[in-house]
Design a protein around this motif. Structure first.
Motif, short mmCIF file in Angstrom:
data_model
loop_
_atom_site.label_atom_id
_atom_site.label_comp_id
_atom_site.label_asym_id
_atom_site.label_seq_id
_atom_site.Cartn_x
_atom_site.Cartn_y
_atom_site.Cartn_z
N LEU A 1 -4.84 2.53 4.54
CA LEU A 1 -6.00 1.64 4.42
C LEU A 1 -5.99 0.54 5.50
O LEU A 1 -7.00 0.30 6.16
N ASN B 1 -4.60 7.76 -3.92
CA ASN B 1 -3.31 7.11 -3.69
C ASN B 1 -2.81 7.40 -2.27
O ASN B 1 -2.29 6.54 -1.58
N CYS C 1 -0.66 0.76 -7.74
CA CYS C 1 -0.83 0.48 -6.30
C CYS C 1 -2.09 -0.35 -6.07
O CYS C 1 -2.08 -1.34 -5.34
N LEU C 2 -3.17 0.03 -6.75
CA LEU C 2 -4.44 -0.70 -6.61
C LEU C 2 -4.28 -2.16 -7.04
O LEU C 2 -4.74 -3.07 -6.36
N LEU D 1 -2.49 -4.28 -4.44
CA LEU D 1 -3.25 -4.59 -3.22
C LEU D 1 -4.16 -5.80 -3.41
O LEU D 1 -4.43 -6.53 -2.46
N ALA E 1 0.84 -1.21 0.00
CA ALA E 1 0.00 0.00 0.00
C ALA E 1 0.87 1.25 0.00
O ALA E 1 0.52 2.27 -0.60
N LEU F 1 -14.04 3.59 -5.21
CA LEU F 1 -12.92 4.08 -4.38
C LEU F 1 -13.39 5.22 -3.48
O LEU F 1 -12.69 5.61 -2.55
N MET G 1 -11.54 2.95 0.23
CA MET G 1 -10.22 3.03 -0.39
C MET G 1 -9.65 4.45 -0.29
O MET G 1 -8.51 4.64 0.10
N ASN G 2 -10.46 5.44 -0.64
CA ASN G 2 -10.02 6.82 -0.38
C ASN G 2 -10.16 7.12 1.12
O ASN G 2 -9.24 7.67 1.73
N THR H 1 -12.89 -3.97 0.68
CA THR H 1 -11.56 -3.55 0.19
C THR H 1 -10.63 -4.76 0.10
O THR H 1 -10.88 -5.80 0.73
N LEU I 1 -4.79 5.35 0.31
CA LEU I 1 -4.41 3.93 0.38
C LEU I 1 -3.28 3.69 1.39
O LEU I 1 -3.14 2.57 1.89
#
Ligand SMILES: *Cc1c(COP(=O)(O)O)cnc(C)c1O
Length: 393
Positions: free
Chosen positions: A255, A249, A68-69, A72, A16, A203, A207-208, A185, A252
């Motif tokens: 998260l 980003n 990045c997503l 994860l 992350a 998101l 996520m955000n 998530t 995250l």
């Protein structure tokens, strides 16, 4: 806290924080990825460029987020969209007129509306089905079925769908499986590991995590599907802004910490509600009372902050409860650091036809909570106080 869920493998937090963020990719060696606002990029010769030509087609800040997503979810590819429904639109646009789609009957209201009011007009057929009933899912699949779409847990009734078993049904029938994983998530559930072909996110939510961006994503491993979805992302213009990509980003990075506390707080509130005389029923997948609790333990690493309960009484009692909350705000949405409460019947799920709402059990006594990161004693006191106001009407 021991919850009985699958044990989270190591490495999530490092991904992350670092996946896609290598400072050496920027000439400045910037630790924090820069926000590229430019809509266009200088070319070496006509049509000659390395990575970017126009920011709808691709943007460096968006690329950082997409990498990045993907990491994860342990996946090859990630694509970011203008909203969760934008991502959903792209997945449905893989289908052609005359194709058929099987959908869980208890999905996000906007997803249901998109299928019923727009995709059907474009000639895409659908069948809504209780996705916890595996036989019903199997028999809903027709010769022209191309996609099965489920959410787990479902919204707002928190039914847990057996993703492994559904993916086996899909495989057998050569039908794609997409899972909307917004509520859990990748920290708590990774549907690609369970056999899904595509994972869809709003998101906007966990996520955000800060209730200040609307955005969506699709995560997947198939190169062919990725290329088709990337084409749709650009061709349909459903792209997010670079600033919003930067924000998500950044979200995250915490998260894993946020989800642990959402889980802890929501279990505490759910247990309190379960023991309260003015509560009819609590639907929280981490509680042993939940009908699919065992499936939740088998396929997820934990549970988030959103769950529902039935208050005793009806609209008057729900209203009194919601209007007497002092910390928890009466608002739609979920997944932010702040706690929210809402009445799905007239808010998030108002666009669902009344007879379907009735059949599902979305009524005036059903309240959905999104438990945030406040002090747990304050949250419980808030709920207790609002319940006593509703009781003493
Ligand atoms: C909010 C939500 C969506 C839609 O996402 P937007 O970002 O609002 O477009 C889809 N699915 C679920 C489960 C959601 O909660």
């Amino acid at each position: 806290m021991t919850t009985g869920f699958k044990k989270q493998p190591k490495g999530f937090a490092t991904k992350a924080i670092h996946a896609g963020q290598n400072p050496l990719q920027w000439s400045s060696k910037s630790i924090v990825p820069p926000i590229y606002l430019s809509t266009t990029y200088k070319q070496d010769g006509p049509g000659e460029y390395e990575s970017y030509d126009y920011s709808r087609s691709g943007n460096p800040t968006r690329t950082v987020l997409e990498k990045c997503l993907a990491a994860l979810d342990g996946a090859e590819y990630g694509l970011a969209f203008a909203s969760g429904l934008g991502a959903t639109t792209a997945i449905f646009s893989l289908l052609n007129a005359g194709d058929h789609l099987v959908v869980g009957d208890d999905v996000y209201g906007g997803t249901s509306r998109l299928i019923r009011q727009i995709m059907s007009r474009l000639g895409i057929e659908h069948t809504f089905v209780d996705a916890t009933d595996l036989a019903a899912v199997g028999s809903a699949i027709q010769a022209n079925t191309k996609l099965v779409w489920v959410e787990s847990p479902t919204n707002p009734l928190m039914k847990v769908v057996d993703i492994i078993k559904i993916s086996q049904i899909c495989n057998k029938n050569k039908v794609l499986l997409a899972v909307d994983n917004t509520f859990l998530t990748p920290y708590f559930q990774r549907p690609l590991e369970l056999g899904a072909d595509m994972v869809c996110y709003s998101l906007t939510k966990y996520m955000n995590g800060h209730s200040d961006v609307v955005m969506g994503a699709i995560i997947l491993n198939s190169e062919d599907l990725y290329n088709r979805l990337k084409f749709l992302q650009n061709s349909m213009g459903i792209v997010p802004s670079p600033f919003d990509c930067y924000q998500v980003n950044r979200g995250l990075k915490t998260l894993h910490i946020r989800m642990e506390l959402h889980q802890k707080n929501s279990i505490a509130v759910a247990k309190f509600l379960e023991g309260h005389p003015f509560v009819e029923k609590v639907m929280h997948p981490a509680l042993p009372s939940h009908p699919q609790h065992q499936i939740a333990l088998k396929q997820t690493y934990g549970y988030s902050g959103v769950f529902s309960f039935y208050i005793k009484g009806g609209l008057e009692q729900s209203k009194a409860f919601l209007q007497n909350l002092k910390i928890i705000a009466l608002a739609e949405s979920l997944g932010g650091y702040e706690s929210l409460a809402e009445l799905p019947e007239v808010m998030t799920h108002a666009s669902i036809p009344e007879e379907i709402r009735k059949k599902l059990g979305i009524n005036a006594a059903l309240i959905r909570l999104s438990i945030g990161l406040e002090d747990i004693d304050d949250l419980i006191q808030d709920v207790e106080n609002a319940l006593s106001k509703a009781m003493n009407l």
